[in-house]
Design an enzyme around this catalytic site. Structure first.
Site, mmCIF file in Angstrom:
data_model
loop_
_atom_site.group_PDB
_atom_site.id
_atom_site.type_symbol
_atom_site.label_atom_id
_atom_site.label_comp_id
_atom_site.label_asym_id
_atom_site.label_seq_id
_atom_site.Cartn_x
_atom_site.Cartn_y
_atom_site.Cartn_z
ATOM 1 N N PRO A 160 0.777 -1.236 0.000
ATOM 2 C CA PRO A 160 0.000 0.000 0.000
ATOM 3 C C PRO A 160 0.809 1.288 0.000
ATOM 4 C CG PRO A 160 -0.022 -1.024 2.165
ATOM 5 C CD PRO A 160 0.764 -1.933 1.291
ATOM 6 N N ASP A 196 2.422 1.272 -11.833
ATOM 7 C CA ASP A 196 1.189 2.053 -11.748
ATOM 8 C C ASP A 196 1.394 3.294 -10.888
ATOM 9 O OD1 ASP A 196 -0.135 0.298 -13.239
ATOM 10 O OD2 ASP A 196 -1.328 -0.580 -11.634
ATOM 11 N N LYS A 199 -2.628 4.199 -13.304
ATOM 12 C CA LYS A 199 -3.797 4.866 -13.793
ATOM 13 C C LYS A 199 -4.392 5.699 -12.683
ATOM 14 C CE LYS A 199 -4.657 0.266 -15.411
ATOM 15 N NZ LYS A 199 -4.844 -0.956 -14.749
ATOM 16 N N GLY A 249 0.225 -1.459 -7.212
ATOM 17 C CA GLY A 249 -0.029 -1.126 -5.808
ATOM 18 C C GLY A 249 -0.783 -2.264 -5.136
ATOM 19 N N ILE A 267 -6.108 -8.186 -6.274
ATOM 20 C CA ILE A 267 -7.261 -7.568 -5.608
ATOM 21 C C ILE A 267 -7.511 -6.225 -6.281
ATOM 22 C CG2 ILE A 267 -8.154 -6.646 -3.431
ATOM 23 C CD1 ILE A 267 -6.815 -8.943 -2.035
ATOM 24 N N ALA A 293 -4.464 -2.946 0.127
ATOM 25 C CA ALA A 293 -4.779 -1.711 0.859
ATOM 26 C C ALA A 293 -5.612 -2.008 2.103
ATOM 27 C CB ALA A 293 -5.523 -0.750 -0.061
ATOM 28 N N MET A 328 -11.714 2.253 -3.933
ATOM 29 C CA MET A 328 -12.152 3.227 -4.942
ATOM 30 C C MET A 328 -13.537 3.769 -4.590
ATOM 31 S SD MET A 328 -10.792 1.195 -8.301
ATOM 32 C CE MET A 328 -11.038 -0.453 -7.669
ATOM 33 N N GLY A 336 -3.064 5.387 3.252
ATOM 34 C CA GLY A 336 -2.684 4.534 4.370
ATOM 35 C C GLY A 336 -1.250 4.040 4.283
HETATM 36 N N1 SAH Z 1 -4.534 -3.789 -5.952
HETATM 37 C C1 SAH Z 1 -4.717 -2.728 -4.979
HETATM 38 C C2 SAH Z 1 -6.009 -1.995 -5.182
HETATM 39 C C3 SAH Z 1 -6.083 -1.230 -6.453
HETATM 40 S S1 SAH Z 1 -7.563 -0.338 -6.588
HETATM 41 C C4 SAH Z 1 -4.634 -3.329 -3.580
HETATM 42 O O1 SAH Z 1 -4.614 -4.549 -3.415
HETATM 43 O O2 SAH Z 1 -4.548 -2.547 -2.630
HETATM 44 C C5 SAH Z 1 -7.058 1.235 -6.029
HETATM 45 C C6 SAH Z 1 -7.739 1.559 -4.725
HETATM 46 O O3 SAH Z 1 -7.058 0.922 -3.641
HETATM 47 C C7 SAH Z 1 -7.707 3.018 -4.369
HETATM 48 O O4 SAH Z 1 -8.730 3.723 -5.025
HETATM 49 C C8 SAH Z 1 -7.936 2.972 -2.886
HETATM 50 O O5 SAH Z 1 -9.296 2.738 -2.593
HETATM 51 C C9 SAH Z 1 -7.171 1.725 -2.494
HETATM 52 N N2 SAH Z 1 -5.820 2.034 -2.013
HETATM 53 C C10 SAH Z 1 -4.669 1.608 -2.521
HETATM 54 N N3 SAH Z 1 -3.617 2.047 -1.788
HETATM 55 C C11 SAH Z 1 -4.147 2.767 -0.781
HETATM 56 C C12 SAH Z 1 -3.582 3.478 0.313
HETATM 57 N N4 SAH Z 1 -2.265 3.539 0.520
HETATM 58 N N5 SAH Z 1 -4.428 4.110 1.157
HETATM 59 C C13 SAH Z 1 -5.747 4.062 0.965
HETATM 60 N N6 SAH Z 1 -6.331 3.401 -0.041
HETATM 61 C C14 SAH Z 1 -5.543 2.755 -0.905
#
Ligand code: SAH
Length: 557
Positions: free
Chosen positions: A314, A337, A359, A390, A395, A421, A472, A501
């Site tokens: 994250p 990304d 994106k 990320g 997921i 996340a 999201m 986070g």
């Molecule tokens: N594959 C990623 C999710 C991608 S979708 C995962 O597993 O975390 C992107 C969404 O993930 C963002 O819109 C947000 O809702 C969440 N997200 C990702 N990193 C985050 C972070 N550091 N803090 C808060 N939300 C996060």
């Protein structure tokens, strides 16, 4: 430290080493660098080692390589004598090497990694700082000490992120009251503003540590600023630490870089610093010889590549898996990304080809089919490709689509999970996602809209004794909260929105499903944000442990 076996054993290809420094107008700095090379030579007696400078001092890089060649070295390992991979390491040195190679096609020149700021370098920096503090006659506790870690300030964010990361690690290791980065060059915060800020914060001692190898003209500038501040603030002790210089940790790290490069697979060290720069290096392989001065794309054996689909977690780089870290260090091309933090990108090899794939909401730098095709193309060029996403790639990460294309095209791939996340934000916000008393299930959903409608099973989401995590979900947050209440979820159910986070910009807004939309409207959190709904959110009141930003708690509204 053991000597690189390939250097010693491989008599067929005599190998020399050139350590490439920055160069300075200050003779003590260039002399220090030359002495560092001498100490390295003393530790590796069987190998010819030269030092070279990019500018302002002699010898320059081509001259040093020519000296090694004159001593019969067919292969030359070029190691940047720099802590971070700013523009010099990414562009200037590779360009100088490429120029040399063109003039001497028989040579085989390989380029290694910067020193970086890992364990030995961190120990070395910590020791320099403590040495400086020990010289003080004043008895000031570390908690009243602020550390400023100074870098030169590069135009590329990755090198600057390296300094910020160094400050964070030194803070963790030495536990001063606070540690902050500052830059002498164009990037903010400047050393003056860092000093001003430090004075305002009320620390009794300010320690300035230059995160370079040697004290050149930049260091003189820093000293000037420190002295001016010391005169204006007699109640504060200003301590100026020595640079890293020839600390044994620096020497051992250089040996490690030499070792690493001599062991590296051929194609790993021949890639270009920048796809637009001509590549360095003809090779032993006659099949590749003709492509030596082509762009990076042409360098590797066709068909030998592979793709690793890797979750970067994250945001906090410390949450990377060991495998992700290992792959980052050796990837030839990294397709990343927007959510991958610059601190994580800073861990890549300087030679790696970096490709941004998007994106942001409504801004897809590369459409998904193009990303899928790009991965196939890079792998077909024989590259070790890192597809870095990320969180966790499986997921809400479209990881499945990307590897489906690879599977169709019979490209070898592996998937490395990352901390998603939900886990990262929940852990750093002090919100256990499940709990024997409060939540027996946890649902991950996306608040993304399709044609203005959020396609979710509201009935399932409104059940008691569970936690709902919405990815999201920022834009749709008011609709989500309203629908959940309409479908029977108690309006006083606690809810939290976690902004960025696990990073220094983490901020947590807490409320209820009824109050949170107004709080969010007022506080305007910055993406990415994650919505967590359920009674477990209340546990944060006693379990919160990581709170770098300001917290807003308006549960009563
Ligand atoms: N594959 C990623 C999710 C991608 S979708 C995962 O597993 O975390 C992107 C969404 O993930 C963002 O819109 C947000 O809702 C969440 N997200 C990702 N990193 C985050 C972070 N550091 N803090 C808060 N939300 C996060």
């Amino acid at each position: 430290m053991p000597l690189p076996p390939t250097i010693l054993a491989n008599e067929a290809i005599k190998t020399g080493v050139v350590i490439c420094g920055h160069g300075s107008r200050r003779p003590t700095a260039t002399r220090g660098f030359a002495e560092l090379t001498d100490r390295l030579q003393a530790k590796l007696p069987g190998i010819d080692i030269e030092c070279a400078f990019m500018s302002l001092a002699e010898p320059d890089i081509p001259t040093a390589i020519a000296r090694l060649r004159a001593k019969g070295n067919r292969r030359v390992l070029a190691i940047p004598g720099l802590v971070f991979d700013g523009d010099h390491a990414r562009k200037d040195i590779p360009e100088a090497l490429a120029r040399y190679s063109t003039s001497d096609p028989e040579s085989d020149i390989r380029y290694g990694r910067c020193l970086g700021f890992e364990s030995r370098m961190l120990d070395a920096a910590g020791e320099r700082i403590l040495q400086a503090i020990r010289c003080s006659a004043l008895d000031i506790p570390l908690s009243k000490t602020l550390l400023i870690v100074v870098g030169s300030g590069a135009s590329n964010d990755r090198a600057n992120a390296g300094i910020a990361d160094a400050a964070r690690r030194l803070w963790q290791r030495l536990a001063p009251g606070w540690a902050m980065p500052a830059y002498v060059g164009a990037s903010p915060p400047s050393i003056e503003s860092a000093l001003e800020h430090a004075v305002r914060l009320g620390y009794l001692r300010i320690v300035v540590f230059p995160c370079f190898l040697f004290a050149g003209i930049l260091w003189e500038k820093i000293l000037g600023h420190c002295d001016a501040f010391a005169r204006g603030n007699p109640g504060i002790e200003f301590i100026k630490s020595r640079c890293l210089e020839d600390h044994p940790g620096v020497i051992d790290t250089l040996i490690e870089r030499i070792f690493e490069l001599s062991e590296a697979k051929d194609e790993a060290t021949r890639a270009t610093a920048d796809p637009s720069t001509p590549s360095i290096l003809p090779s032993d392989d006659p099949g590749l010889e003709s492509e030596a001065i082509d762009t990076g794309d042409a360098l590797s054996e066709p068909g030998a590549g592979e793709v690793s689909l890797v979750g970067a977690g994250p945001g906090d780089p410390d949450l990377l898996s060991v495998r992700a870290m290992r792959l980052l260090r050796c990837a030839d091309a990294i397709v990343y990304d927007r959510l991958v933090s610059s601190e994580i990108l800073a861990l890549a090899r300087p030679q790696a080809q970096m490709i941004y794939a998007g994106k942001r909401r409504a801004d897809h730098a590369l459409p998904q089919p193009d990303i899928n095709r790009l991965l196939v193309r890079l792998a077909r060029q024989g590259k070790r490709v890192l597809r870095l996403k990320g969180g966790d790639p499986f997921i809400f990460g479209r990881g499945g689509e990307e590897i489906a294309t690879l599977a169709d095209e019979r490209i070898p791939f592996q998937v490395v999970p990352g901390i998603t996340a939900a886990s990262g934000c929940a852990a750093y916000a002090g919100i256990p996602l499940t709990h024997r008393d409060h939540a027996h299930a946890c649902l991950f959903v996306t608040g993304n809209r399709k044609n203005e409608e959020i396609d979710l099973d509201w009935e399932a989401l409104s059940r008691p004794l569970q936690t709902v995590v919405v990815y999201m979900g920022l834009v749709s947050l008011p609709v989500i909260c309203t629908r959940l209440i309409e479908y029977g979820l108690a309006h006083e159910t606690p809810a939290a929105l976690v902004q960025r986070g696990t990073t220094a910009a983490q901020r947590v807004l807490t409320g209820t499903v009824r109050s949170l939309p107004a709080i969010v409207e007022r506080e305007r959190p910055r993406p990415p944000t994650l919505l967590i709904i359920g009674h477990v959110v209340r546990l944060r009141e006693s379990l919160a442990w990581f709170d770098p930003g300001k917290e807003i708690d308006d549960r009563g509204i």
